[in-house]
Write an enzyme that holds these catalytic residues in place. Sequence first.
Site, PDB file in Angstrom:
ATOM      1  N   HIS A   1       1.252  -1.461   0.182  1.00  0.00           N
ATOM      2  CA  HIS A   1      -0.019  -0.116  -0.099  1.00  0.00           C
ATOM      3  C   HIS A   1       1.163   1.024  -0.163  1.00  0.00           C
ATOM      4  CE1 HIS A   1      -3.295   2.925   0.691  1.00  0.00           C
ATOM      5  NE2 HIS A   1      -2.496   2.857   2.052  1.00  0.00           N
TER       6      HIS A   1
ATOM      7  N   HIS B   1       0.723   6.149  -1.138  1.00  0.00           N
ATOM      8  CA  HIS B   1      -0.649   7.320  -1.307  1.00  0.00           C
ATOM      9  C   HIS B   1       0.689   7.534  -2.757  1.00  0.00           C
ATOM     10  CE1 HIS B   1      -1.124   7.134   2.939  1.00  0.00           C
ATOM     11  NE2 HIS B   1      -2.496   6.265   2.361  1.00  0.00           N
TER      12      HIS B   1
ATOM     13  N   ASP C   1       0.799  -5.531 -20.874  1.00  0.00           N
ATOM     14  CA  ASP C   1       1.676  -6.326 -20.313  1.00  0.00           C
ATOM     15  C   ASP C   1       1.479  -6.758 -18.345  1.00  0.00           C
ATOM     16  OD1 ASP C   1       2.949  -6.252 -22.831  1.00  0.00           O
ATOM     17  OD2 ASP C   1       4.252  -5.367 -22.198  1.00  0.00           O
TER      18      ASP C   1
ATOM     19  N   HIS D   1      -7.885   7.872  -1.566  1.00  0.00           N
ATOM     20  CA  HIS D   1      -7.085   6.746  -0.926  1.00  0.00           C
ATOM     21  C   HIS D   1      -5.876   7.024  -1.046  1.00  0.00           C
ATOM     22  CE1 HIS D   1      -6.284   4.326   2.798  1.00  0.00           C
ATOM     23  NE2 HIS D   1      -5.418   4.805   2.701  1.00  0.00           N
TER      24      HIS D   1
ATOM     25  N   TYR E   1       7.977 -13.732 -21.097  1.00  0.00           N
ATOM     26  CA  TYR E   1       8.873 -12.342 -20.878  1.00  0.00           C
ATOM     27  C   TYR E   1       9.576 -13.372 -19.245  1.00  0.00           C
ATOM     28  CZ  TYR E   1      10.352  -7.834 -19.133  1.00  0.00           C
ATOM     29  OH  TYR E   1      11.414  -7.060 -18.506  1.00  0.00           O
TER      30      TYR E   1
END
Lengths: 241, 241, 241, 241
Positions: free
Chosen positions: D117, D119, D142, D182, D236
């Site tokens: 997480h 910001h 991709d 958020h 890849y």
Amino acid sequence: MTLTLTELPADVQDEVAATRRIVADLHAELPRWQLVVWTAGNVSQRIRCADQIGEDLFVIKPSGVSYDDLGPNQMVVCTLDGAKIDDGTPERLQPSSDTAAHAYVYSHLDWVGGVVHTHSTYATAWAARGEEIPCVLTMMGDEFGGSIPVGPFALIGDDSIGRGIVETLENSRSRAVLMQNHGPFTIGRDGRDAVKAAVMCEEVARTVHIARQLGEPIPIAQELVDSLFDRYQNVYGQPKK
Amino acid sequence: MTLTLTELPADVQDEVAATRRIVADLHAELPRWQLVVWTAGNVSQRIRCADQIGEDLFVIKPSGVSYDDLGPNQMVVCTLDGAKIDDGTPERLQPSSDTAAHAYVYSHLDWVGGVVHTHSTYATAWAARGEEIPCVLTMMGDEFGGSIPVGPFALIGDDSIGRGIVETLENSRSRAVLMQNHGPFTIGRDGRDAVKAAVMCEEVARTVHIARQLGEPIPIAQELVDSLFDRYQNVYGQPKK
Amino acid sequence: MTLTLTELPADVQDEVAATRRIVADLHAELPRWQLVVWTAGNVSQRIRCADQIGEDLFVIKPSGVSYDDLGPNQMVVCTLDGAKIDDGTPERLQPSSDTAAHAYVYSHLDWVGGVVHTHSTYATAWAARGEEIPCVLTMMGDEFGGSIPVGPFALIGDDSIGRGIVETLENSRSRAVLMQNHGPFTIGRDGRDAVKAAVMCEEVARTVHIARQLGEPIPIAQELVDSLFDRYQNVYGQPKK
Amino acid sequence: MTLTLTELPADVQDEVAATRRIVADLHAELPRWQLVVWTAGNVSQRIRCADQIGEDLFVIKPSGVSYDDLGPNQMVVCTLDGAKIDDGTPERLQPSSDTAAHAYVYSHLDWVGGVVHTHSTYATAWAARGEEIPCVLTMMGDEFGGSIPVGPFALIGDDSIGRGIVETLENSRSRAVLMQNHGPFTIGRDGRDAVKAAVMCEEVARTVHIARQLGEPIPIAQELVDSLFDRYQNVYGQPKK
């Protein structure tokens, strides 16, 4: 007749050596403040030796050399007509392709001791539109005493760039000029002062750009700008020795 | 038949070793100039050994490896059909997923000695709109001789990306092409020259973007662009040895 | 009567020495988080010694000194009327030109233990338009409890800047104020808390600016903002000792 | 009943120690790629030990601690209900205030081995407008197989954030979700994979933002997106061992 470094008076040679160190160190400020990419940009500083040898000199970056490879020995010494002098080094580098513009400024503005040229992004963006940066920040009032003006479009190769810089700055308090479609040139009492002007020019170019993206900045009245400029030039910093 | 590195002539092996060092070092320039995130982006350089072994080779980044882990030994050696050669290392890495595009360029543009691909942010943003970058900066005239063109949308997996690059750049002075919805490819005389083009491509993409956010930049007349390009290609930098 | 550092009680002298180290270290956070260029920006921290010597002191950056040259010894000790005390160092530096504003804040807001001033780019851009930053991010609710307000235009030189800061922040939960055409000032329980507010102020200024470039951000209802603010002030981080 | 680290089987203790090192190292990637300021942002990684102790664990950042002070010993070990276990350290740190959201994701998406997480600025700007990022770049095809979706506004404190993440990502190929007002949460096979998704999420958020500032990006047809996604997931990088 070409000057030869080793034939100059000893104190002038010392001054050249000291100035080469200063100018090399000042070049490190350009990538540090993100004003340049690759080999673009250059700093020069005047050596006031007219009393000793009949003319001033200046020290400038070589052309097309990476910032990683710039030490005092790479710096090029030139006369005020923009010709490099014979400095006795085995691999003599060519001076910056902007040397003629620096030389013109030193020849025509006697108080100037340092010149900087970059293509710093935000200042160059204003230059691409040919638009001056309006004075809407107290730090612009402090540092530039008003807006940052635009100079003419000029091709490299003769004295048109130098002339454009001088003619624009003679009519302004600003130490920075945005040459149209090209980028900023800044001047100062010495190289460090011109570098500071280059850093502040980009910072205000960026801040005013961002301010204008979402509306109109509030103008600052001219008498308040005058008051900011006067105070900053005379009170800010440590007492001059 | 697969080539084996240890069976090549000694001077070609030396050239391979030297090129691996160069290409590894050039990869460090991509994060330094903020052209890549994570493992994206790649640099290659041609080895001109057709006279000795009947075909040229090139050295390129392995696929999906972090920039922290890239040294000369990780670099992959390929033939111009994009196949890696047997280089005798115990853990042979797969070459970049963009290898076919690099190979196509080397096969079809003989003067090209280096190729770079990134997703650098501003260049990729122009590519996402399928819009060429207009020549409104003297440094664009210097470096690219005009606008930076857009290439077609092309899927990875066959030679469509390589073909798009070559067909676009054959009709342009520019060493950079913006592949639509994808990102820039740049070419040069060697890997370093192609990296320089990648750095300058992103810088002009960013500067012209910012200029256009607040109005229209002033165009530069074609004959002035021609003059800038000609001078920069022939006068800038130190004399070629 | 001017205070003399060496005549203060030993524990106050120790507190001064410790605070100088803290404030010197906190100045390194300003370039680290890209809040300042050149010598702009300053941090101060209060020394609560009124019980011992009848008044509090604070430590602040000297005026116009490069961030490279800032150690504990360069930090200046001032009384709450903004006068530096005699600290016995041979080369006594002048305090920041913003010292009067810091002093005013400490004199009028007793809970405040730290003050920071920068010209950080995005916050200054909002200030140039005289526009408050609306609370559209949960991290703004957490950190500032609502929008970040704008303070009046004020010239340096008397107490107008200090007064503008105090009058604006007394009516707000925010620890940051955008002084019109000038830049942000932030306050906190100590210097570190005020630096955190400066970092977060610039980050939300930048994020909300970018959000608004392509449309209107979704407002957060006031009772949700209250809930975020209350929780963050009381639950986030490690238990206070 | 609270688990105690020292009473777990030796191989689980070893796995905990190894995971703490990995998670500590991955936190260094967040400031490196400029995804976080101050103490914001967190990474966690699952320990698959249900066979040995009846439940999985995960390792996460402590709350409100500076990135400078984060080593393996500071990392907090939690059960999938979000409670930290007794790890025997003298100064046991509280886990991140986002721990409940991470725990919810691990409990409800068994394949997920890592959660991040941040910001990060551009992703959070899209989240502030509640707008998904359209798939207009091959690198989005991709990496994310389509657009990056928006999750609901949710307050911290119960399982609403976790629920919003899971409900949004269950209906998407994307490993990133923009929680409204958020910021982004990303998931992956392990912590490193989730960090990569966080880095790529910010990069595409930034690039598409910039593209849209000057016009509309060209959409990529869904079957081409499918083709890009399929190839990247299967071809890849280096062969999986």
